[in-house]
Design a protein around this motif. Structure first.
Motif, PDB file in Angstrom:
ATOM      1  N   ALA A 162       0.836  -1.210   0.000  1.00 20.06           N
ATOM      2  CA  ALA A 162       0.000   0.000   0.000  1.00 20.06           C
ATOM      3  C   ALA A 162       0.863   1.249   0.000  1.00 20.06           C
ATOM      4  O   ALA A 162       0.571   2.223  -0.711  1.00 20.06           O
ATOM      5  CB  ALA A 162      -0.926  -0.021   1.213  1.00 20.06           C
ATOM      6  N   ALA A 163       1.940   1.237   0.792  1.00 22.94           N
ATOM      7  CA  ALA A 163       2.825   2.403   0.859  1.00 22.94           C
ATOM      8  C   ALA A 163       3.503   2.662  -0.482  1.00 22.94           C
ATOM      9  O   ALA A 163       3.734   3.820  -0.854  1.00 22.94           O
ATOM     10  CB  ALA A 163       3.880   2.208   1.942  1.00 22.94           C
ATOM     11  N   LEU A 164       3.797   1.602  -1.203  1.00 22.75           N
ATOM     12  CA  LEU A 164       4.435   1.745  -2.514  1.00 22.75           C
ATOM     13  C   LEU A 164       3.418   2.007  -3.624  1.00 22.75           C
ATOM     14  O   LEU A 164       3.795   2.330  -4.752  1.00 22.75           O
ATOM     15  CB  LEU A 164       5.227   0.475  -2.852  1.00 22.75           C
ATOM     16  N   GLY A 165       2.132   1.856  -3.291  1.00 25.08           N
ATOM     17  CA  GLY A 165       1.090   2.032  -4.292  1.00 25.08           C
ATOM     18  C   GLY A 165       1.159   0.982  -5.379  1.00 25.08           C
ATOM     19  O   GLY A 165       0.893   1.261  -6.547  1.00 25.08           O
ATOM     20  N   THR A 166       1.503  -0.248  -4.960  1.00 27.65           N
ATOM     21  CA  THR A 166       1.768  -1.318  -5.910  1.00 27.65           C
ATOM     22  C   THR A 166       0.918  -2.536  -5.589  1.00 27.65           C
ATOM     23  O   THR A 166       0.735  -2.893  -4.424  1.00 27.65           O
ATOM     24  CB  THR A 166       3.259  -1.726  -5.843  1.00 27.65           C
ATOM     25  N   ASN A 167       0.402  -3.197  -6.622  1.00 32.21           N
ATOM     26  CA  ASN A 167      -0.309  -4.454  -6.443  1.00 32.21           C
ATOM     27  C   ASN A 167       0.639  -5.473  -5.817  1.00 32.21           C
ATOM     28  O   ASN A 167       1.738  -5.684  -6.329  1.00 32.21           O
ATOM     29  CB  ASN A 167      -0.795  -4.963  -7.807  1.00 32.21           C
ATOM     30  N   PRO A 168       0.253  -6.121  -4.716  1.00 30.35           N
ATOM     31  CA  PRO A 168       1.159  -7.089  -4.090  1.00 30.35           C
ATOM     32  C   PRO A 168       1.678  -8.148  -5.053  1.00 30.35           C
ATOM     33  O   PRO A 168       2.830  -8.586  -4.936  1.00 30.35           O
ATOM     34  CB  PRO A 168       0.296  -7.711  -2.985  1.00 30.35           C
ATOM     35  N   GLU A 180       9.565 -15.534   6.749  1.00 30.83           N
ATOM     36  CA  GLU A 180       9.289 -14.205   6.190  1.00 30.83           C
ATOM     37  C   GLU A 180       8.665 -14.335   4.806  1.00 30.83           C
ATOM     38  O   GLU A 180       7.711 -13.620   4.467  1.00 30.83           O
ATOM     39  CB  GLU A 180      10.577 -13.396   6.118  1.00 30.83           C
ATOM     40  N   LEU A 181       9.193 -15.247   4.024  1.00 32.55           N
ATOM     41  CA  LEU A 181       8.649 -15.478   2.691  1.00 32.55           C
ATOM     42  C   LEU A 181       7.228 -16.022   2.762  1.00 32.55           C
ATOM     43  O   LEU A 181       6.374 -15.669   1.941  1.00 32.55           O
ATOM     44  CB  LEU A 181       9.558 -16.437   1.920  1.00 32.55           C
ATOM     45  N   ASP A 182       6.957 -16.879   3.754  1.00 33.83           N
ATOM     46  CA  ASP A 182       5.602 -17.385   3.951  1.00 33.83           C
ATOM     47  C   ASP A 182       4.629 -16.229   4.182  1.00 33.83           C
ATOM     48  O   ASP A 182       3.527 -16.194   3.616  1.00 33.83           O
ATOM     49  CB  ASP A 182       5.547 -18.324   5.162  1.00 33.83           C
ATOM     50  N   GLY A 188       0.138 -12.150  -0.941  1.00 37.86           N
ATOM     51  CA  GLY A 188       0.052 -12.138  -2.396  1.00 37.86           C
ATOM     52  C   GLY A 188       1.317 -11.756  -3.119  1.00 37.86           C
ATOM     53  O   GLY A 188       1.302 -11.617  -4.346  1.00 37.86           O
ATOM     54  N   LEU A 189       2.433 -11.561  -2.397  1.00 29.32           N
ATOM     55  CA  LEU A 189       3.692 -11.212  -3.055  1.00 29.32           C
ATOM     56  C   LEU A 189       4.332 -12.455  -3.666  1.00 29.32           C
ATOM     57  O   LEU A 189       4.162 -13.574  -3.169  1.00 29.32           O
ATOM     58  CB  LEU A 189       4.684 -10.594  -2.062  1.00 29.32           C
ATOM     59  N   GLY A 190       5.104 -12.266  -4.721  1.00 31.62           N
ATOM     60  CA  GLY A 190       5.962 -13.320  -5.226  1.00 31.62           C
ATOM     61  C   GLY A 190       7.163 -13.454  -4.307  1.00 31.62           C
ATOM     62  O   GLY A 190       7.539 -12.491  -3.628  1.00 31.62           O
ATOM     63  N   THR A 191       7.755 -14.623  -4.263  1.00 33.88           N
ATOM     64  CA  THR A 191       8.858 -14.847  -3.325  1.00 33.88           C
ATOM     65  C   THR A 191       9.986 -15.644  -3.962  1.00 33.88           C
ATOM     66  O   THR A 191       9.773 -16.418  -4.899  1.00 33.88           O
ATOM     67  CB  THR A 191       8.378 -15.630  -2.084  1.00 33.88           C
ATOM     68  N   CYS A 192      11.200 -15.430  -3.414  1.00 35.14           N
ATOM     69  CA  CYS A 192      12.351 -16.244  -3.779  1.00 35.14           C
ATOM     70  C   CYS A 192      13.284 -16.283  -2.573  1.00 35.14           C
ATOM     71  O   CYS A 192      13.609 -15.234  -2.007  1.00 35.14           O
ATOM     72  CB  CYS A 192      13.080 -15.685  -4.999  1.00 35.14           C
ATOM     73  N   GLN A 193      13.679 -17.487  -2.187  1.00 34.27           N
ATOM     74  CA  GLN A 193      14.561 -17.652  -1.035  1.00 34.27           C
ATOM     75  C   GLN A 193      16.012 -17.664  -1.489  1.00 34.27           C
ATOM     76  O   GLN A 193      16.393 -18.437  -2.372  1.00 34.27           O
ATOM     77  CB  GLN A 193      14.255 -18.954  -0.296  1.00 34.27           C
ATOM     78  N   ARG A 206       9.553 -24.500   0.065  1.00 33.89           N
ATOM     79  CA  ARG A 206       8.242 -23.857  -0.082  1.00 33.89           C
ATOM     80  C   ARG A 206       8.266 -22.675  -1.045  1.00 33.89           C
ATOM     81  O   ARG A 206       7.214 -22.128  -1.379  1.00 33.89           O
ATOM     82  CB  ARG A 206       7.733 -23.378   1.282  1.00 33.89           C
ATOM     83  N   HIS A 207       9.453 -22.261  -1.464  1.00 29.05           N
ATOM     84  CA  HIS A 207       9.590 -21.091  -2.328  1.00 29.05           C
ATOM     85  C   HIS A 207      10.647 -21.366  -3.390  1.00 29.05           C
ATOM     86  O   HIS A 207      11.464 -22.284  -3.249  1.00 29.05           O
ATOM     87  CB  HIS A 207       9.993 -19.866  -1.493  1.00 29.05           C
ATOM     88  N   ARG A 208      10.645 -20.557  -4.435  1.00 25.44           N
ATOM     89  CA  ARG A 208      11.751 -20.635  -5.383  1.00 25.44           C
ATOM     90  C   ARG A 208      13.049 -20.357  -4.635  1.00 25.44           C
ATOM     91  O   ARG A 208      13.063 -19.569  -3.685  1.00 25.44           O
ATOM     92  CB  ARG A 208      11.552 -19.600  -6.508  1.00 25.44           C
ATOM     93  N   GLU A 209      14.117 -21.000  -5.066  1.00 27.68           N
ATOM     94  CA  GLU A 209      15.389 -20.891  -4.344  1.00 27.68           C
ATOM     95  C   GLU A 209      16.506 -20.511  -5.308  1.00 27.68           C
ATOM     96  O   GLU A 209      16.573 -21.005  -6.432  1.00 27.68           O
ATOM     97  CB  GLU A 209      15.717 -22.228  -3.664  1.00 27.68           C
TER      98      GLU A 209
END
Length: 226
Positions: A162-168, A180-182, A188-193, A206-209
């Protein structure tokens, strides 16, 4: 959805865990008493100390340091102490060699870059502004710390979007910590570990690595370095 923003952690992600634990933390601990004495009449410091419980705030702060408590008053004071070290050249912000070239390439390609770390915003800006790769502050559009919420809470990432005005969904969050990635994914954010061998990071499954930032670019469709 196309990624428009990269939100990155610092410790274990852009920078070695050892830098924070073996350089920054000891520097702040050794300088704490002298800093508090020198700034005894400072209203800003007094306001921070008012948020520290106990009859002896310095003792509480040292206890938090020993236990690595992510308390905002501690992180704010640490940032103020580190500022002197960065500004006089005793400290330089560590970055893995692959980080700055990728950040520059992503910024040049039009991606927005932001930082979310448990370290204070002031400390974040010092690290990137006085990094081993030079002043990287102009690359970033935003800096966020625990004032926006804790890193293992999904609401924190919603607040950042919301602060960035960006779609999660258009934000990619990079961190070495699966929990944190969870939380980011739950908002709704994309994640990469980041699983950097030098930091002995443990893959979560559980995430892209990725072992480094070029691998992040390849996995997540970001611009590669020249």
């Amino acid at each position: 959805m196309t990624i428009t923003t990269v939100l990155t952690d610092i410790e274990g992600t852009t920078s070695a865990i050892a830098f924070v634990k073996e350089t920054l933390f000891p520097f702040a601990e050794q300088a704490l008493d002298g800093f508090l004495e020198a700034r005894r009449g400072d209203a800003e410091v007094a306001a921070i100390l008012a948020e520290v419980p106990g009859a002896d705030p310095a003792a509480t702060l040292r206890g938090w340091m020993a236990d690595d408590v992510k308390a905002t008053p501690l992180k704010t004071l640490q940032g103020m102490i580190w500022e002197a070290g960065f500004r006089d050249g005793r400290l330089r912000g560590h970055l893995w060699p692959d980080v700055a070239p990728c950040l520059r390439a992503w910024h040049a390609a039009g991606l927005r870059l932001a930082v979310y770390s448990s370290g204070s915003v002031a400390a974040q800006k010092l690290l990137f502004g006085h990094s081993e790769a030079g002043d990287l502050l102009p690359l970033f559009s935003g800096f966020f710390d625990t004032k926006v919420g804790h890193k293992r809470e999904a609401s924190s990432y919603a607040a950042i979007a919301a602060a960035l005005g960006t779609n999660p969904a258009s934000i990619l969050f990079l961190s070495d910590v699966a929990e944190e990635l969870d939380a980011a994914a739950a908002s709704g954010l994309g994640t990469c570990q980041l699983v950097r061998p030098a930091d002995a990071a443990v893959p979560s499954g559980r995430h892209r690595e990725a072992p480094d930032f070029p691998a992040v670019a390849a996995l997540c469709g970001l611009p590669a370095t020249p």
